[in-house]
Design a protein around this motif. Structure first.
Motif, PDB file in Angstrom:
ATOM      1  N   UNK A  44       0.807  -1.221   0.000  1.00 56.46           N
ATOM      2  CA  UNK A  44       0.000   0.000   0.000  1.00 56.46           C
ATOM      3  C   UNK A  44       0.842   1.272   0.000  1.00 56.46           C
ATOM      4  N   UNK A  45       1.975   1.255   0.648  1.00 52.55           N
ATOM      5  CA  UNK A  45       2.745   2.491   0.839  1.00 52.55           C
ATOM      6  C   UNK A  45       3.090   3.212  -0.474  1.00 52.55           C
ATOM      7  N   UNK A  46       3.520   2.501  -1.520  1.00 52.30           N
ATOM      8  CA  UNK A  46       3.827   3.222  -2.770  1.00 52.30           C
ATOM      9  C   UNK A  46       2.628   3.955  -3.357  1.00 52.30           C
ATOM     10  N   UNK A  47       1.422   3.439  -3.120  1.00 52.90           N
ATOM     11  CA  UNK A  47       0.239   4.094  -3.678  1.00 52.90           C
ATOM     12  C   UNK A  47      -0.009   5.459  -3.045  1.00 52.90           C
ATOM     13  N   UNK A  48       0.516   5.689  -1.853  1.00 49.58           N
ATOM     14  CA  UNK A  48       0.378   7.004  -1.234  1.00 49.58           C
ATOM     15  C   UNK A  48       1.123   8.079  -2.024  1.00 49.58           C
ATOM     16  N   UNK A  49       2.011   7.645  -2.915  1.00 46.08           N
ATOM     17  CA  UNK A  49       2.800   8.580  -3.724  1.00 46.08           C
ATOM     18  C   UNK A  49       2.472   8.457  -5.217  1.00 46.08           C
ATOM     19  N   UNK A  50       1.339   7.836  -5.524  1.00 48.00           N
ATOM     20  CA  UNK A  50       0.935   7.634  -6.916  1.00 48.00           C
ATOM     21  C   UNK A  50       0.620   8.981  -7.577  1.00 48.00           C
ATOM     22  N   UNK A  51       0.882   9.116  -8.872  1.00 51.91           N
ATOM     23  CA  UNK A  51       0.574  10.383  -9.548  1.00 51.91           C
ATOM     24  C   UNK A  51      -0.905  10.765  -9.507  1.00 51.91           C
ATOM     25  N   UNK A  52      -1.797   9.770  -9.446  1.00 44.37           N
ATOM     26  CA  UNK A  52      -3.227  10.064  -9.477  1.00 44.37           C
ATOM     27  C   UNK A  52      -3.784  10.190  -8.055  1.00 44.37           C
ATOM     28  N   UNK A  53      -4.444  11.312  -7.743  1.00 40.61           N
ATOM     29  CA  UNK A  53      -4.989  11.507  -6.402  1.00 40.61           C
ATOM     30  C   UNK A  53      -5.991  10.430  -5.997  1.00 40.61           C
ATOM     31  N   UNK A  54      -6.706   9.884  -6.989  1.00 46.31           N
ATOM     32  CA  UNK A  54      -7.707   8.866  -6.676  1.00 46.31           C
ATOM     33  C   UNK A  54      -7.078   7.684  -5.948  1.00 46.31           C
ATOM     34  N   UNK A  55      -5.895   7.291  -6.391  1.00 49.65           N
ATOM     35  CA  UNK A  55      -5.239   6.131  -5.791  1.00 49.65           C
ATOM     36  C   UNK A  55      -4.523   6.492  -4.489  1.00 49.65           C
ATOM     37  N   UNK A  56      -4.040   7.727  -4.412  1.00 48.68           N
ATOM     38  CA  UNK A  56      -3.449   8.164  -3.144  1.00 48.68           C
ATOM     39  C   UNK A  56      -4.517   8.176  -2.055  1.00 48.68           C
ATOM     40  N   UNK A  57      -5.693   8.662  -2.424  1.00 46.89           N
ATOM     41  CA  UNK A  57      -6.791   8.698  -1.453  1.00 46.89           C
ATOM     42  C   UNK A  57      -7.210   7.285  -1.037  1.00 46.89           C
ATOM     43  N   UNK A  58      -7.363   6.391  -2.019  1.00 44.89           N
ATOM     44  CA  UNK A  58      -7.769   5.017  -1.716  1.00 44.89           C
ATOM     45  C   UNK A  58      -6.753   4.336  -0.813  1.00 44.89           C
ATOM     46  N   UNK A  59      -5.464   4.566  -1.058  1.00 41.13           N
ATOM     47  CA  UNK A  59      -4.428   3.952  -0.221  1.00 41.13           C
ATOM     48  C   UNK A  59      -4.471   4.504   1.198  1.00 41.13           C
ATOM     49  N   UNK A  60      -4.691   5.825   1.317  1.00 44.43           N
ATOM     50  CA  UNK A  60      -4.772   6.420   2.649  1.00 44.43           C
ATOM     51  C   UNK A  60      -5.952   5.834   3.420  1.00 44.43           C
ATOM     52  N   UNK A  61      -7.106   5.727   2.751  1.00 43.29           N
ATOM     53  CA  UNK A  61      -8.276   5.154   3.415  1.00 43.29           C
ATOM     54  C   UNK A  61      -8.044   3.688   3.774  1.00 43.29           C
ATOM     55  N   UNK A  62      -7.269   2.980   2.971  1.00 39.96           N
ATOM     56  CA  UNK A  62      -6.977   1.576   3.270  1.00 39.96           C
ATOM     57  C   UNK A  62      -6.289   1.448   4.621  1.00 39.96           C
ATOM     58  N   UNK A  63      -5.418   2.394   4.943  1.00 41.61           N
ATOM     59  CA  UNK A  63      -4.709   2.328   6.217  1.00 41.61           C
ATOM     60  C   UNK A  63      -5.632   2.579   7.410  1.00 41.61           C
TER      61      UNK A  63
END
Length: 656
Positions: free
Chosen positions: A58-77
């Motif tokens: 999950x951690x790399x997704x927090x730095x993904x170029x697309x905000x949609x995936x950064x948000x989803x990864x943050x909520x996953x935590x």
């Protein structure tokens, strides 16, 4: 057991509309498209990593170029709750996208790590978005300790509405953990004022009602104003509960007036629960009248008031009143009150009347409650034990029976001569094949107040019972047995769950077939209730529910637990709360809130969800982030408010 996406609407997230059933703002048309996981494999990967608790993925997704995936990864935590991700989440607090920042704040709050408090407070100083600030304040409340609590009290000179709401929820979250101060209480009371936003008032009322060990006597006037005049029932209800922490000669009159006059049954329930023994003489007439309330939940709560708080009454008074009550649950509680308050000479005849009613009753739940009533008299021990261990006994009756026997042993007047008999009863329960008997007996063994270390030394029996437990289905009983062993052996650290308690993987093929606004109709003996399934917020839970519905799993089940102004819970295959499926689910803590009509999964702790679910009668924010929300009542809340113990779930169908 209690128990056992797209952006959430700003109003719901803020608690501004939680009083009117708040979960998600997705479209509700019958032509809603398939959910986000059907079209986006990246979101599936993030959700799968969340379910598998894979922090490294999950951690790399927090730095993904697309905000949609950064948000989803943050909520996953928020569900993973791994403190190893703390540095990444703290960095995400300064993300350029406001939705990502709010998700990071929510996840940090879910970790409840005190190390996050300074960073959250610092972010508040530079935050430019009101919504993100609201989230950061609530997260700060989940993370502060006693020494850092003042961080939550610092606000701009002219705070906006969302900031006021956020601070109020932050004070509530801190108060739930017992983190408070006189300054925090004063600020909370000020947020209860009629001029404050509804979200702030709701949080403040709940904070004052649920923060432990508060003496609110000096705040009687503002609490009374909120309890009697606030336009929102949920604020009045929580403020009325908070009045129970006031010591005043005028309080009895205030509570009696609320009980007689408030139009919402949930507020009347709160008034009864706020009444204490010391005011019994002044409030009892109002409580007597409440026994005949048109709402059964008020009636049963009034009976519970008499059981717990009555003084100077005879048992015959309650026995006679019970004979005139048609509702079996209220009547059973009044019979318990009759036995509890009876004098020595009265007890035999009252006990006999309850036993006769038990013999004549045909409804299993009524018989179970009558055994519970008999749990007020040690002389009923033999009768209860015989009913509990009767061959082929209905599970709900045997479950209530063993609970009544434990209640008898807990009485101050339990005869010393009967204590060996109680130990023998526990051994009989542990040697049985009934999970509720085993789990309840184990629970009694680990109860310090019963102090059974000296009397019970058959640890081999506990271990044998544990070996017979089917995991993960009966995880609650396994936990009770292990806790009993740890207690009896004086172990300081709890024993972890066994690997056999592994969770069920998400059926992604099924998830991708579920429309984003899928509805389910629950046909009950009181009427129909329509649920909107929240597949984008809880894909694993919704997939399990849908699969069980397709198997007709819920047909002819019961609502086995109804707590007035709290929840109606059902779906147990045993009908007593001890049943489950042959698998468990991992918790899914999306950014949703327990407003009126939220549908959650019961559990025995994080990641132990199964088939039982509950519907909330009113906002219950202390459940937020602790129990998965997988659906929301869309129609039929009037039915939910009428549900009682024993009512049937006749069937559940997925609507086209």
């Amino acid at each position: 057991m209690m128990f056992r996406s797209a952006t959430v609407s700003a109003a719901c997230s803020l608690g501004l509309l939680c009083v009117a059933a708040c979960t998600s703002s997705r479209p509700t048309s019958s032509t809603a498209p398939l959910n986000q996981f059907a079209a986006d494999s990246t979101l599936r990967r993030i959700a799968e990593a969340q379910d598998q608790r894979q922090t490294a993925t999950l951690r790399p997704f927090l730095h993904h170029p697309k905000p949609r995936y950064r948000r989803a990864a943050a909520l996953a935590f928020a569900s993973v709750q791994d403190r190893a991700a703390l540095p990444d989440l703290l960095g995400t607090l300064s993300d350029a996208n406001v939705e990502v920042r709010t998700a990071a704040a929510y996840a940090l709050g879910q970790t409840a790590d005190s190390a996050a408090a300074p960073a959250l407070a610092s972010q508040l100083g530079t935050e430019t978005d009101a919504l993100a600030r609201r989230y950061e304040l609530e997260a700060l409340g989940r993370c502060v300790g006693q020494t850092t609590l003042p961080l939550l009290l610092r606000l701009p000179a002219a705070p906006d509405t969302l900031t006021l709401v956020g601070q109020s929820w932050g004070l509530y979250r801190a108060g739930l953990r017992g983190i408070t101060s006189e300054a925090a209480v004063r600020r909370t009371v000020s947020l209860l004022a009629a001029t404050q936003p509804v979200g702030a008032r709701l949080a403040a009322a709940n904070a004052l009602s649920r923060t432990p060990r508060l003496d609110l006597t000096q705040y009687e006037t503002p609490l009374t104003a909120a309890a009697t005049a606030d336009p929102r029932y949920a604020v009045r209800s929580a403020a009325t509960t908070a009045l129970g922490k006031v010591k005043s000669t005028t309080l009895a009159g205030t509570l009696s007036s609320i009980l007689r006059r408030d139009a919402d049954y949930r507020v009347r329930v709160s008034a009864l629960r706020a009444m204490k023994t010391g005011m019994y003489t002044q409030v009892k007439e109002a409580a007597w009248a409440a026994l005949d309330d048109a709402n059964a939940q008020v009636s049963v709560t009034a009976a519970e008031f008499f059981l717990a708080q009555a003084t100077g009454e005879t048992g015959k008074l309650f026995l006679d009143r019970a004979a005139r009550i048609s509702n079996w649950r209220t009547r059973s509680v009044l019979l318990a009150a009759a036995l509890h308050h009876a004098g020595t000479e009265e007890k035999p005849s009252i006990r006999q009347a309850i036993e006769q009613r038990y013999t004549a009753a045909t409804d299993a739940y009524e018989r179970a409650f009558l055994l519970k009533a008999l749990g007020e008299d040690p002389a009923a021990y033999a009768f209860i034990e015989q009913a509990t261990f009767a061959p082929k006994q209905v599970p709900v009756i045997s479950t209530y029976g063993i609970e009544a026997l434990v209640a008898l042993r807990s009485l101050a007047g339990f005869p010393a001569a009967q204590q060996p008999l109680f130990v023998s009863t526990l051994e009989k329960a542990l040697a049985s094949n009934d999970v509720a008997l085993i789990g309840t007996a184990a629970g009694a063994l680990k109860e310090p107040k019963l102090d059974l270390r000296r009397d019970f030394r058959n640890l081999a029996l506990l271990r044998t019972a544990q070996q017979r437990i089917a995991l993960p289905r009966d995880i609650e009983a396994w936990q009770a047995l292990q806790q009993a062993l740890d207690y009896l052996e004086n172990k300081a650290a709890p024993t972890p769950l066994p690997s056999a308690a592994a969770q069920h993987p998400i059926d992604w093929a099924l998830v991708q077939t579920v429309p984003s606004a899928q509805r389910a109709m629950v046909h009950t003996s009181r009427g129909d209730v329509v649920l909107r399934l929240l597949v984008e917020d809880a894909p694993g839970s919704v997939a399990s529910f849908v699969q069980l519905v397709r198997q007709d799993f819920y047909a002819n089940k019961n609502f086995h637990r109804v707590v007035p102004n709290f929840v109606a819970q059902g779906g147990c295959p045993r009908g007593d709360g001890w049943g489950g499926t042959d698998y468990t689910l991992r918790s899914e803590f999306a950014d949703l809130h327990y407003g009126e009509g939220a549908v959650g999964l019961a559990s025995a702790g994080k990641d132990t969800e199964s088939c039982q679910w509950f519907i909330t009668h009113s906002p219950t924010p202390h459940l937020d982030g602790r129990y998965t929300i997988f659906a929301q009542v869309e129609r039929g809340m009037d039915v939910v408010h009428r549900l009682d113990i024993g009512d049937e779930i006749r069937s559940v169908e997925l609507l086209k």
